[in-house]
Enzyme design. Structure first.
Site, PDB file in Angstrom:
ATOM      1  N   ALA A  93      79.611 -33.454   1.306  1.00  0.00           N
ATOM      2  CA  ALA A  93      80.192 -33.997   2.536  1.00  0.00           C
ATOM      3  C   ALA A  93      80.762 -32.906   3.434  1.00  0.00           C
ATOM      4  CB  ALA A  93      81.300 -34.993   2.189  1.00  0.00           C
ATOM      5  N   ASN A  94      80.890 -31.687   2.913  1.00  0.00           N
ATOM      6  CA  ASN A  94      81.564 -30.622   3.656  1.00  0.00           C
ATOM      7  C   ASN A  94      80.739 -30.113   4.838  1.00  0.00           C
ATOM      8  OD1 ASN A  94      84.002 -30.403   2.316  1.00  0.00           O
ATOM      9  ND2 ASN A  94      83.205 -29.010   0.761  1.00  0.00           N
ATOM     10  N   HIS A  95      81.446 -29.645   5.845  1.00  0.00           N
ATOM     11  CA  HIS A  95      80.869 -28.885   6.958  1.00  0.00           C
ATOM     12  C   HIS A  95      81.457 -27.475   6.914  1.00  0.00           C
ATOM     13  CE1 HIS A  95      79.745 -32.482   9.730  1.00  0.00           C
ATOM     14  NE2 HIS A  95      79.889 -32.916   8.485  1.00  0.00           N
ATOM     15  N   ARG A  96      80.800 -26.557   7.557  1.00  0.00           N
ATOM     16  CA  ARG A  96      81.429 -25.247   7.745  1.00  0.00           C
ATOM     17  C   ARG A  96      82.580 -25.387   8.738  1.00  0.00           C
ATOM     18  NH1 ARG A  96      77.868 -19.983   8.710  1.00  0.00           N
ATOM     19  NH2 ARG A  96      80.029 -19.263   8.854  1.00  0.00           N
ATOM     20  N   SER A 102      81.799 -26.699  13.779  1.00  0.00           N
ATOM     21  CA  SER A 102      81.562 -27.275  12.449  1.00  0.00           C
ATOM     22  C   SER A 102      80.332 -28.182  12.449  1.00  0.00           C
ATOM     23  CB  SER A 102      82.789 -28.086  12.009  1.00  0.00           C
ATOM     24  OG  SER A 102      83.053 -29.127  12.945  1.00  0.00           O
TER      25      SER A 102
END
Length: 223
Positions: A93-96, A102
């Site tokens: 689920a993460n974004h940068r 992002s």
């Protein structure tokens, strides 16, 4: 009541371990091990989840960002109790968020995603111990590692490392207290009652539910 007087405990491969008054399966509660067929998710025996609107896909309900191609894993131990609305937010689920934007450009252009600068690197696995109680609506964030016997309060948002036999509450979750002394926690982890045969667990149900760790330890010596 002796063990011979008790009805047989549901086997860990029983999908619906609770019956309604009319004898039909109560579909709102499942043992997750037979309910989950996901290459990146592993659940131990007798761990159950409940929902007022039971889904067809329990893996997607509990861990909506854990895909078949995800690099991370979600592992849940034995005898955990998962209330309605609990969500495991895994690393996919993460974004940068270390640069200017992002936004995940790579997922919208139908090209290869490996090594794309708009996607984060693979994140950590999420690992849950045994006999963990998750209250309604709790959220577990990517990479959390929750020890045995933890109680997670309703609506808590949990991240990071959580020691065994901790009570958590709040957003972000904070430690309310330990359930037992440091000595007793070490002894409970040695006892590991969740690894006993289910017949033995039933026989000593009263001791497992009581607060006398020493008495439970004496059972393991003589039984």
């Amino acid at each position: 009541m002796s063990i011979s007087d008790k009805v047989l405990f549901a086997t860990p491969d029983t999908l619906h371990p609770i019956s309604s008054p009319d004898g039909s399966p109560h579909r709102g509660t499942v043992f997750l091990k037979p309910a989950i067929d996901h290459p990146r998710m592993t659940v131990g025996d007798y761990t159950y989840a409940s929902a007022f609107d039971p889904p067809e896909n329990w893996a997607a309900r509990l861990a909506p960002y854990l895909f078949g191609f995800s690099p991370e894993k979600l592992t849940i131990g034995k005898f955990c109790q998962i209330a309605d609305g609990v969500t495991f937010i895994t690393a996919s689920a993460n974004h940068r968020f270390d640069g200017i934007s992002s936004y995940p450009f790579a997922i919208f252009d139908n090209g290869p995603m490996e090594g794309r600068p708009s996607l984060p690197e693979a994140g950590k696995d999420t690992a849950i111990g045994n006999d963990v109680w998750f209250g309604r609506g709790a959220t577990i964030l990517p990479g959390a590692r929750i020890g045995d016997g933890v109680i997670v309060g309703a609506g808590a948002v949990v991240s990071g490392e959580v020691p065994s036999y901790t009570i958590l509450a709040g957003n972000p979750a904070r430690q309310v207290r330990f359930r037992f002394s440091e000595k007793d926690i070490a002894q409970l982890k040695r006892i590991a009652w969740w690894d006993w045969p289910i017949v033995k667990i039933q026989r000593y149900e009263a001791l497992i539910m009581a607060g006398d760790v020493g008495a439970l330890a004496r059972v393991t010596v003589r039984d």
